[in-house]
Design an enzyme around this catalytic site. Structure first.
Site, short mmCIF file in Angstrom:
data_model
loop_
_atom_site.label_atom_id
_atom_site.label_comp_id
_atom_site.label_asym_id
_atom_site.label_seq_id
_atom_site.Cartn_x
_atom_site.Cartn_y
_atom_site.Cartn_z
N HIS A 110 26.39 -3.13 -122.05
CA HIS A 110 26.48 -1.70 -121.74
C HIS A 110 25.75 -0.85 -122.77
CE1 HIS A 110 30.51 -2.85 -119.61
NE2 HIS A 110 29.45 -3.17 -118.89
N GLN A 111 24.52 -1.20 -123.09
CA GLN A 111 23.75 -0.44 -124.07
C GLN A 111 23.36 0.93 -123.51
OE1 GLN A 111 22.49 -3.54 -122.90
NE2 GLN A 111 23.52 -4.77 -124.45
#
Length: 528
Positions: free
Chosen positions: A447-448
């Site tokens: 989930h960058q």
């Protein structure tokens, strides 16, 4: 080698992932011509379309397989970040979990000056996308392009996870996207009839024969073409040749948290000292490009099963828990342990032949890092340093999550399945032991976000209208614009960002024409 062939469209959308697919579809629906340029190939790998095929896609030809720089607070380990290099982007590789996040995520963005991004404003955008199996309600949409379904045949160990969490006092939560997010329950997933519903398959595949749509795959965008302060197109390589594409209206970067800031910097839009050091001519000095990189963290708590487990029917990630650590002062949860009915390896720990995983995770990370160019070569991977665990609160919250997960794993509902805890293992007894385990095995929740941060201050890359500062005709629409990551999986929010971006693009058209969006759309159609 160069090629003079030029494709011209009203809009260029760079990236066919969670946000870009939505932008392309909505612009087509409004009557505009769209050129989608995707670095990866078509989504032909069968593992993409299987709801259980996602682990096999890691390190495949459809994975950018980003490696971070060595992380000084995690044993100097480089982490593998799977990122989709294919039509659908990471929505073709993810675990299919559909979670919007807590309302305070969006209200927080608005409180920082991002008007129009509060939860009340974005909820209708989530509903517009959705075709939920339950039908329309206050919390869900029906008839949208994106199928969302429930876990109808849960794995027995997934049921044990929910039962164990409830035995420890956590409430049952039937819908993490409704009024209350905290609790344990079964996920809603982006699938229908056992088949993955990626953003590309949901939004664009049904209109692939649209006469105003051009799709170019396996094409690496080098830079945005800027003339007199305006984005007029992009330069990209395809089959060994360099091509140019022109946009009559705007260029939309939806290449993701890694590639969107990379393309901006290769275009001369970014922190001037870094660009000069790399040898890229400076077009606009935007110090915020590549800053604010952060990610949800996950660590695998692996258990050996007492016997072989049956195969599951859904996405391998059927149940999870949202909870609050003692370190989180704000509203909403900061922990998101997830359950897998397979052994999901923890780095440097053994992997049992038969097992399951209770994976502690944090969703309110405080640590921030940077993304920088390694060189001026568009083919070179950027340097990604998320600086994980730099803030002690992240470590302590993750230790809290590990302790909760170990309690769940030791609870009576798992008695019939549990043979032994493999990671962190019985020798890990103290909080310091668990800190060492985390440094040794911590990984990503995929989930960058944050590298083209939205805001109204001098460090922001885009404004609340998603327009890149000091450049006209250029927007960013993907998870890179998030000021702070949402407290949950980021696919649904990225799809919402695509919906919001499309509205903003169409609002600009309507303002220019001095009319409403719907009138602008009708006018375009009437001109055909």
């Amino acid at each position: 080698m160069s090629d003079n062939s030029i494709i011209t469209a009203d809009y260029i959308v760079v990236g066919a992932g969670s946000s870009g697919s939505v932008v392309a579809r909505r612009l087509l629906d409004a009557g505009f011509s769209v050129h989608v340029i995707e670095a990866g190939p078509a989504d032909l790998n069968p593992n993409i379309h299987s709801v259980q095929g996602w682990p096999a896609l890691f390190h495949s030809q459809q994975d950018w397989a980003v490696m971070t720089t060595p992380q000084q607070h995690a044993g100097n380990r480089s982490l593998h970040w799977p990122r989709g290099k294919v039509l659908g982007g990471s929505s073709s590789l993810n675990g299919l979990i559909y979670v919007r996040g807590h309302r305070s995520d969006y209200d927080g963005w608005a409180a920082e000056g991002c008007a129009g991004w509060d939860f009340a404003s974005v909820l209708p955008l989530f509903l517009r996308s959705e075709d939920h199996v339950d039908g329309a309600s206050h919390w869900h949409g029906a008839g949208g392009p994106l199928p969302v379904e429930r876990i109808t045949q849960p794995h027995p160990t997934s049921e044990a996870f929910v039962e164990a969490a409830c035995a420890l006092g956590f409430p049952v939560n039937d819908d993490f996207n409704a009024g209350e997010m905290t609790g344990a329950g079964f996920n809603h997933i982006t699938a229908r009839h056992g088949r993955r519903a990626s953003a590309w398959q949901s939004f664009v595949a049904p209109v692939l024969d649209h006469r105003k749509l051009t799709v170019t795959t396996s094409a690496l965008v080098h830079r945005v073409l800027v003339h007199d302060g305006r984005a007029i197109g992009v330069e990209y390589s395809l089959d060994g040749s360099v091509h140019r594409a022109h946009a009559e209206s705007e260029v939309v970067l939806s290449a993701g948290t890694i590639a969107s800031p990379k393309i901006l910097m290769l275009s001369g839009i970014g922190p001037a000292p870094h660009l000069r050091h790399i040898g890229v001519p400076v077009v606009v000095d935007l110090p915020g490009v590549g800053e604010n990189l952060h990610d949800h963290l996950l660590v695998s708590g692996v258990y050996e099963a007492s016997r072989p487990l049956p195969p599951g029917h859904h996405n391998l990630l059927e149940s999870q828990l949202f909870a609050t650590s003692s370190r989180w002062p704000g509203p909403g949860p900061d922990l998101q342990p997830v359950f897998l009915h397979i052994p999901y390896p923890a780095e440097s720990y053994p992997v049992p032949e038969h097992g399951y995983t209770i994976a502690p995770g944090i969703v309110r990370p405080q640590s921030r890092g940077t993304l920088r160019l390694a060189s001026g070569d568009p083919a070179a991977a950027p340097q990604c340093d998320p600086n994980i665990l730099a803030e002690s609160r992240d470590m302590e919250a993750l230790v809290d999550a590990v302790e909760i997960c170990r309690e769940i794993g030791a609870a009576p509902p798992f008695k019939a399945f549990r043979k032994a805890e493999v990671a962190p293992g019985p020798d890990a007894r103290t909080r310091e032991d668990l800190r060492q385990y985390i440094r040794r095995a911590v990984s990503t929740y995929h989930h960058q976000v944050g590298t083209c941060r939205m805001g109204i201050d001098s460090g922001a890359v885009v404004g609340p209208d998603l327009a890149v500062r000091e450049i006209s005709g250029l927007r960013v629409a993907d998870a890179s614009i998030m000021p702070s990551v949402t407290s949950g999986n980021t696919n649904a929010p990225s799809i919402m960002i695509g919906e919001k971006a499309a509205d903003l693009l169409l609002e600009r058209v309507s303002v220019t024409a001095g009319t409403s969006i719907e009138t602008a759309r009708r006018g375009v159609v009437e001109q055909e």
